[in-house]
Structures are given as C-alpha cells and as structure tokens.
Design an enzyme around this catalytic site. Structure first.
Site, short mmCIF file in Angstrom:
data_model
loop_
_atom_site.label_atom_id
_atom_site.label_comp_id
_atom_site.label_asym_id
_atom_site.label_seq_id
_atom_site.Cartn_x
_atom_site.Cartn_y
_atom_site.Cartn_z
N VAL B 218 144.11 29.26 93.26
CA VAL B 218 144.46 28.27 92.25
C VAL B 218 145.02 28.89 90.98
O VAL B 218 145.07 28.27 89.94
CB VAL B 218 143.26 27.35 91.89
CG1 VAL B 218 142.93 26.43 93.05
CG2 VAL B 218 142.06 28.15 91.46
N HIS B 219 145.43 30.15 91.06
CA HIS B 219 146.07 30.80 89.92
C HIS B 219 147.47 31.20 90.27
O HIS B 219 147.99 32.21 89.80
CB HIS B 219 145.32 32.07 89.53
CG HIS B 219 143.92 31.83 89.12
ND1 HIS B 219 142.91 31.68 90.02
CD2 HIS B 219 143.36 31.70 87.89
CE1 HIS B 219 141.78 31.49 89.37
NE2 HIS B 219 142.02 31.49 88.08
#
Ligand SMILES: Nc1ncnc2c1ncn2[C@@H]1O[C@H](COP(=O)(O)OP(=O)(O)O)[C@@H](O)[C@H]1O
Ligand SMILES: Nc1ncnc2c1ncn2[C@@H]1O[C@H](COP(=O)(O)OP(=O)(O)O)[C@@H](O)[C@H]1O
Ligand SMILES: [Mg+2]
Ligand SMILES: [Mg+2]
Ligand SMILES: [Mg+2]
Ligand SMILES: [Mg+2]
Lengths: 215, 332, 332, 215
Positions: B218-219
């Site tokens: 999620v980065h």
C-alpha cells in the site's frame, strides 16, 4: 584548541550544507531507486531530514559534537521513516561520542563504530541485507585499518572507495530487511538507496575538506 | 496523479489542517505534533489506542479517530513513517493511567520509530505496548507470519482494539484482543496501475497493458509477481483461494470481509468483484459477517484492490459490531 | 480505467448482485427490477423517497438507501438513466398511501424516464411527485436555475428529503423541503482527467498537461471551459468565488459543505484543498456546518472534485443532522 | 392480405436484425460522438436497446404493428437514457398507428408523423436543437411530400437523403436540449449522435427492401 574547535563546528555546519546540496541534486535518483522495490520516498526523506538538520546545526551552540547531536535529532524528526530514524541515531551517536573533541582519526573512528553499533542494534540488519550498513561498515573498517597518526582528511579519502565498493556490492544483494523476500528480488541489479545516500553523506565531508585544502 | 497541492513540502501540514477543519466535530489537532486526537481524549481510566503511519492511505489513519475507534493518529509524510518524536508527543497528549496501545502496519520505518517512542514513554512510566498488523500473506510465507506487512487488515485490528478500549477493558485485554484479531486476519491484493507522489509526474511503477501485479503493497510498492489480467470472476477466485490456503488455525465459519479499493478503482468494479467473492465464500461454508466494500486503506491514486478476511469468534464479533464514529467509518 | 468486469453487458446486473450481497443488512433487491430498497421498505404511512440515475456514480445512488435516507434507488446502466419501466417497478414495490417523491439529478434521460413513470403511477392512483436536483452553476446561467444539471448537491437534497420522510412528514412537506434544499444548494467542479467506460480503453475526454477543465459533469462530460492548472489555494478561490457569486437570496450564514472527490483524486489532496476553502468561508462570514470531504457522487475513475454549499436554516439543519444509516453514509 | 401481413411482420423482424447489425458496427463511433459533449453511452444504449427490441419482435405474435409496439417497449426498457425513452416511444407509437395495416406510404407517413409528435411532446426539443428530430423531421416531411400512390419502398429511398442532410446540418448546430449551452458549443462541428443513429435505423429499413428487390 579554541580555534580547532571553532574549525570543527564550522566543518559540521558546512558538511550539512554540502550534504543537503548533494541530496537535492540526487533527490529524484534516490526516489527512483527506492521505488524499485520500496515506496519511492527516500530522496524526499533525505532532503527533508537534511534541511532540518542543517537549520538545527546553524542555530545550535556548543561543540561540533553538540551540533551533531542537535542535527541528528532534527534529522530523525523531520525525516521520519526508516532512514530518518537510523541516520538520525547514527549522527546523534557520533556527535555524543565526539563530544568536544579532539577530532582526529582515532576519535572519529571510535565514534563511527559506536554509530554503526547503534544502527545495527536499532535496525537489526546484518551486512549483506542490502541496507546502508553495506556502505557504512566497509567505510568504518577502512578507517580503522589505517595507522592512528594518519591525518583524518587523508584517512577519510582513503576509506571512501570502500563505501563506494559497498554500494556497488548491494547491486547483487537481495533486500532482506523491512521488505518481502520476493520484493527484494525485484531490487536485484539496483543498488540500495540508503547505501547510496549514505555514501553521498560521506563524500560531502570530503568536499568540505577539498574547499579548505584544495589539492 | 496528485494535482491539488501548494508546496509539496507543506503537503502533510496542510492536509492535517484541512482534515481538522472539516471534522472538528470528531477530532482535534494534537498541539505541536503531526497528529490528531478524538475530541474527548484523553479519557481518564481508558486505554488510549494510538495508530499511525505515513500519509497517502486515507482513511488510514486519521479517518479512524473518534469514539469507539482510535484515540489518536500520528501522521507521517506521504508513505513515510512518523518520527519517534511525533509519536511520543501524540502519546503524551492522550495517555492515561490505563496505558497506551500502539497499532500500526508492520513496516521497517514504523517499527523503528514506534519502538523508539515506546521505550521513551516506558522510561517515563507510561505503560505503552504494541501490536503490529501483519495481514499481507504475499509478503512472507507461512511460519513467518510476524514478518508480514500490514495492509487493509489494519482496519479490523483497529476496530476491535478501539471497541475494547472504549468499553473500558484493561491494557492487557485490549492488547490480547488486538493480537488475536491480527492473528486471525489475512489479506491479499492485486494492482492495475501505480500511484504518483505529490510533485512527481511519473508513477512509482507501471503495469504493462494486459498485466496485473499480485501481492501489492500500500505504499506504491509493485506486487511480488506480475501476471496476466483476467476477468473479475477469476480475480475473485485468485484472491479467495490465496487467503483460504493461508487460513488461521481454528478459524471457524464466520468471517468479517473487507474488499478494499486502493484509490482509483471504482466502487462499481468492486461490487462486480464482490458478487463472486460472496458466492464463493458461501460455497466454502463461510458466513460473511457485515462485509465492507469500500476504500479503507488506500495508496494515493493506485488502481487495484485487496481482499481481507478476519475469522471471527463471539468476542471479536461483539467488538466489530460495537458502535463507533469517525470521519470515515461510523457504525450506529 | 475499468479493469474488473466480466462481460460489460452484465456489468449492471453483477454490480447490483454484489452490492446487495455486501450490504444485505441495509438493503434488499427489488424483485424483477434494477434497483434496491431499504430492508424495512415499504413502510405504511411514510412517504417513499425514490432516487436513481445511471450507474458509475457510487455512492450515488444505491449507497444512499437505508433508514433516514432514501427508500429505494433505481439503477441504470453506466451513465444511462434507468428506464421508465424499471422506475415504475421500483415505485410499485415501495409506494405507500403516503405517496412517493422522486429525487434525481436533472438530465434529459432521467427527466424523460422518471416523468413517464410518474404519469403511469399517477394513473394508477399513486401520489407521485418530483424534485429535480439542479445544483451545478456551470450548466446554466442565473435566472435559468431550473435548467441546471444535478451533481454532488444530490446528496444534501436526498439527505434532507430522506430525513423528512423518515420522521413521517406528509408528501407536501417532504416535497417542500426537498425543493427548498435544492433551491439553496450550489455546486461547481474542476476535472483533471476523464474517465473510461467499462470495456473501453480510451477515456471519454483527455485534459492536456498543465490544464484543467472547469465546470465538469459527473458523466464524463468535459468541463464547460479549459483553463491552466494552478496551485490548490487558487483552485479553492475559484470554486468558492464561483459559488458565492451565485448564492441564493436570503441564504444566511450557516452552510453545509461538501467537497466531493470524483473518483481518482486522493482524499489527501481534498483535505489540502479544504484547508483554504474553510479559511475563506470563515473569512466571508460563513459558518461551515458538518463539512463532508469525501467521495459522495463519483464519475467512475475521473480525476477532479466539486464543491457544494447548501445554505441552511433551522429546519434544514435539523434534517441534515438527523440520524441515518446506509452503505455509504451513516450518521449517528 | 394474409400474405402481405406476414410479409410486413417479417419486414419488421428483419429491419430490427439489420438495425442491430448496423448499430454494432457503429457502436464505437456513436460513443465517441456522444463523448464530445455528452457522456459517451449512446452507442452502448442503441446496441442494448436494439438487442432487446430484436428479441422481443422475434418472440411476439400479432401484426407488424404489434411487433413494433413490443419492440419499442423492449427498446425503451433495455436502452434507458434519453434515446431509449424517445426512440422506444417513437417505435411504439408508429406500431400503434400502423396496427394491422395496410402498410403503404400514406399509413406509414401518418404513423411516423404521430411518432414525431410523441417524440416532440416527450422531449420538448425543437427543430434546430441538435437532436434526432433534426434527422427525423426532414425525413417525415420528405415522405409526406410525395404523391400518395408512390410505392413505399421508392418513397423511403427518395426521402433518405433528407435525413442524411439533416444529420449534416446538425454539425453546425449548438446543442440546446439536455445539455448546458456552453457544453453544446463543444459539439459544434460534430453531428448529433442521436440524429446519426436515427438515420442508421432508417437506412436499415432500406437494406431490408434491397434484399427483397435487389435493384
Ligand atoms: N532495518 C534497517 N536497517 C538498516 N537500514 C535500513 C533498515 N530499514 C531500512 N534501511 C535503509 O533505509 C533505506 C530506505 O529509507 P527510506 O526509503 O527513507 O525509508 P522507508 O523504508 O521507511 O521508506 C533502505 O534503502 C535501507 O538502506
Ligand atoms: N429532449 C430531447 N429531445 C429529442 N432528442 C433528444 C433529447 N435529449 C436527447 N436526445 C437525443 O438523444 C441523444 C443522446 O442519446 P443517449 O446518449 O443515448 O442518451 P443520454 O443523453 O441519456 O446519454 C442525443 O444525441 C439526441 O439526439
Ligand atoms: Mg522508502
Ligand atoms: Mg517510506
Ligand atoms: Mg447517458
Ligand atoms: Mg449519452
């Protein structure tokens, strides 16, 4: 002594100025390297951290060691992330160990060894895990391997290629810390961004001395 | 691509100001710190649940601050863990005698900074503990569950810990329940396009036409593997099969379900996908409990989604169903 | 771009099935119709609020069905108004003796189909009325307010009408309040990138680098005008100045605020933008009431946002603050 | 009479088959035209509507008029949107007026005039507003302008260029109905998608007759 200490404080401040300049130049490159298997923020983190560290050292009073302690704390707080915490702790630890001098190869080597120990204790990475340690450790070893009476400037320059070789070696490593093993494989063939930026920090110190004693 | 900003260097400060201005009925700014706290914090006698991480994941993390959920959120720069200093300041603002639980996704930078803050708080006599979310099955194999990253599973762990803290449980109990929730939560995701950091013009990664990435981060991390794109029903199969093959021991039949959008994948697509996920859950003898199909942990404007299952038992179900209010998730 | 689908021709049917599967605690499917209704509908003696429009705008429209909000939503295909036949069937499923209010955005296709259904229902003795949402100031000049399109202002009109219906108001009263809410609501938006229909590979429109579109539509229509991109604070100025110059007569000082994301614009960006909107509202002497910064009426994966203001008075404020629950918006 | 009616039913069914085929071929083009100032769904709506209309006419019993009534209802329901409602009502109205025949120029013209009136009543568009009316009205006028004893096939072919000229004329119109005036300006230089697709519908009828009486 007074003067030598004044000189050391100014060296710390100029080091941070050059380091910041170098990081601004390389911000995009570091971001791209970090994006290979990470989150692309390493360049931004380094610039943000150094900007704060530079300001902190400009505003702080005290010995060169005190300036480094202040700079490290500011770096950690403004930088954030893994590299903010680790490099911040490294700079602060070195600053504490150096205190108000003397500033020579022996004290500097001991201080950097203490810094390396802190980074290892906090981050739990081993050499070969593809982190900034793979540039820092060879550099510190190369400093330690030189005769105690070698002028710091000379010893530093002699040790720099070891850091650069360390960076090159990270290209063929697979990242182990903080990332999935599989993601690590994606980074094969690219150097570790933290090792690259650490080497820029070391090179910036060399630039300060170049300025003082152009060869 | 990020379009709305002034100076990228001010992005975090401006977003915190805007968030607090909008949701002042639920949160207030922690003075002199990059974080927000519930309007009614600190609450004497209650455990404070402090969550946090980099920005760029809204509603994670500030969107989950409010009664029945998190007490405070520490907000780092985009995709960058908040510093130990900021975590410490936020903790000081909300800690009570009952203690503090840190909950966050398991990433190197977050671990380093939260651990340093925890030590400092403990030194000052604050009972601070930590439960890291490790739901992403793609990020480490079975047997190494503790090494896994935290992705959308964050939400269930926060919700359960927050409900436990809100009803006045002891720190031991809040910690036990958060740990149990995490141990029973699994996520897996796919990405169709990378995201672009504010001020940048190129995305962090690109996905070739006709391809997708499996095991997203999620980065803006690319997936652990590339694969060919396929129809929604096969994506449903893939997500579910991956999670079920990694089901926790003694999970039971009731599962909380979160189908999470990453940012630019449309809700309509998520519902089309959920259709088959739901059918197949039932076919496997599992009972979806209060499913959520929404953007709960995003990755800027990344395209893709993740599926999270949390295997429930009675005590977890009660906490999941407890009322709460926050900017992004309200349950009456 | 739409990535998750099976056969594009089945998109609507699959999304309805998935939505009902996920949110069965709040909604149920209307038998033999493309629509969903609240689990507790029909409610004898209460006005039924029927909303609807094309798909591709989630949470509009099905995400707003539930207690205290809409009674039912009729769901068309992507960006296409539902047919009169479907509207009729949904109406029959939820109508009570108290009557039916249709509420939807003012578009040619929706007007045609809802009007035909309304006539047919009236012929059968159902008291059906209509309030069209016309909040988009970009779509027609002052003096021609009735010609304007409906965009994110939908939400405030639905919320107010739904709360009025829920407390048992007569159809006259629900209609009056919905009309009043609409008359006091204004929106204006900007777009940074077009959206792509399921099964297509090119977006409906493209925005040149360094440009933005002013006066977007929520169906992938380009803006009414192109302009150069500018920093967030100038976008805030532009949005607010446009709305304030079109403020309704006797608006008062209290305004409900919705900063709406269209799909792929990040929440973080919206908060950065909201920072300046809030400051400037206060500077203008306006008091933002319960602001919402979220995706409330989207346009598939379009990038951009719109600002909506609804000038409140006491009776509207009460209705806006009334509790409600739905898949996308719950207020306790 | 029996046979003529059977023939008419088969003409309706084949008309819908050709119309569907033509719309599938032009789906993307109609979508692109609609995207200029609208929402890009016109091609999809026409295909969806005609698919349902075609099926409905295949399954329905009764006169050609009855088949059109069934097809129009199916078109409106499956199509949705503005064009679903308007074209569905047009087809249904024509079907009602034609009923079970006879099917000649006079009855067909009267039926299409009734259809045009329905479209105008429902949609409230005027000629020149850049809608399908700008193709339909010239076509109906061109039918009406021919001697009553002209064979329908001949009259239809003679009238088609009027619809095509109507489409061309929409290029220089600014959309007035259902869209903002300003958005309408964007559509200047492009024909109206609804006028284009209506003309395809009229041309499809001509194709049916070509098949029966290849010239
Ligand atoms: N546990 C660790 N020990 C040593 N170095 C680490 C560790 N984790 C990360 N690093 C270093 O930090 C770099 C990444 O820094 P940065 O991108 O700024 O932080 P983050 O990983 O939080 O995004 C890596 O390239 C690596 O050199
Ligand atoms: N009020 C109206 N009167 C006549 N024709 C109309 C009207 N509104 C729309 N149309 C026709 O419908 C066409 C658009 O159809 P379509 O895209 O399928 O529906 P929608 O506008 O609902 O998306 C326009 O090109 C125009 O020819
Ligand atoms: Mg990084
Ligand atoms: Mg980071
Ligand atoms: Mg449409
Ligand atoms: Mg259209």
């Amino acid at each position: 002594m007074e003067n030598a200490a004044k000189g050391a404080e100014s060296v710390v401040r100029r080091w941070l100025a050059y380091a910041l300049e170098s990081m601004v130049v390389h911000e995009q490159e570091l971001g791209r390297l970090d994006a290979v298997a990470g989150d692309g923020d390493h360049g931004a983190t380094m610039v943000r951290g150094l900007r704060a560290a530079h300001t902190a050292a400009k505003e702080a009073n005290g010995s060169a060691g005190d300036l480094l302690v202040a700079a490290g704390a500011a770096f950690a707080d403004a930088g954030g992330g893994a590299s903010g915490a680790l490099l911040g702790a490294l700079i602060t630890t070195v600053g504490r160990a150096l205190s108000d001098g003397p500033y020579n190869l022996t004290t500097t080597t001991t201080a950097l060894q203490a810094g390396l120990a802190t980074v290892t204790r906090l981050g739990k990475a081993q050499p070969g895990d593809k982190t900034l340690i793979d540039a820092l450790q060879p550099f510190v070893d190369a400093l330690a391997g030189q005769p105690a009476d070698t002028p710091l400037i000379v010893a530093w320059r002699t040790a720099l290629p070891a850091a650069e070789a360390g960076v090159a070696a990270t290209q063929t490593m697979v990242a182990k810390r903080g990332r999935a093993a599989k993601l690590g494989e994606r980074s094969f063939g690219h150097p570790d961004p933290g090792a690259v930026s650490l080497t820029y920090l070391l090179q910036a110190m060399s630039t300060v001395w170049d300025e003082n004693h152009p060869s | 691509m990020t379009k709305l900003y002034n100076d990228p260097a001010d992005f975090r400060a401006e977003l915190i100001e805007g968030f607090v201005a909008a949701y002042g009925r639920l949160v207030k700014r922690v003075p002199n710190a990059s974080g927000v706290m519930a309007v009614d914090a600190p609450q004497p006698g209650k455990v404070a649940l402090v969550i946090g991480g980099g920005s760029g994941h809204y509603p994670a993390f500030c969107g989950y601050v409010g009664p029945g959920l998190a007490t405070a959120a520490v907000m780092g720069n985009i995709f960058t863990a908040p510093s130990a200093e900021q975590i410490y300041r936020v903790t000081k603002a909300v800690a009570s005698q009952a203690g503090v639980l840190y909950c966050y996704g398991n990433y190197s930078g977050d671990v380093l900074n939260f651990d340093m803050a925890e030590l400092r708080c403990q030194d000052e006599g604050i009972d601070a503990r930590t439960v890291r979310v490790t739901d992403d099955v793609a990020s480490a194999p079975r047997g190494q569950e503790d090494e896994r990253r935290g992705i959308a599973g964050d939400f269930f762990v926060f919700k359960i810990a927050g409900a436990s803290a809100a009803r006045g449980d002891s720190l031991d109990e809040v910690e036990r329940l958060a740990r149990k929730a995490n141990q029973r939560t699994r996520s897996f995701g796919v990405a169709f396009a990378g995201c672009t950091l504010p001020g940048q013009t190129a995305p962090l990664f690109t996905v070739a036409p006709g391809q997708m990435e499996l095991g997203l981060g999620v980065h803006g991390e690319p997936g652990i593997q590339s694969s060919h794109m396929r129809p929604a029903r096969e994506v449903a199969d893939l997500l579910l099969a991956t999670l079920l093959s990694d089901a926790p021991p003694r999970g039971g039949a009731s599962v909380a379900v979160l189908l999470n959008g990453l940012g630019s994948t449309q809700y309509e697509e998520l519902f089309v996908l959920y259709k088959d996920i739901h059918r197949r859950l039932l076919a496997e003898g599992l009972q979806p409990t209060q499913p959520i199909v929404a953007e709960m942990v995003t990755s800027l404007d990344m395209a893709g989604c993740s599926l999270t299952l949390c295997w429930l038992d009675d005590e977890l179900t009660r906490l999941l169903n407890a009322p709460c209010a926050s900017a992004a998730y309200t349950h009456a």
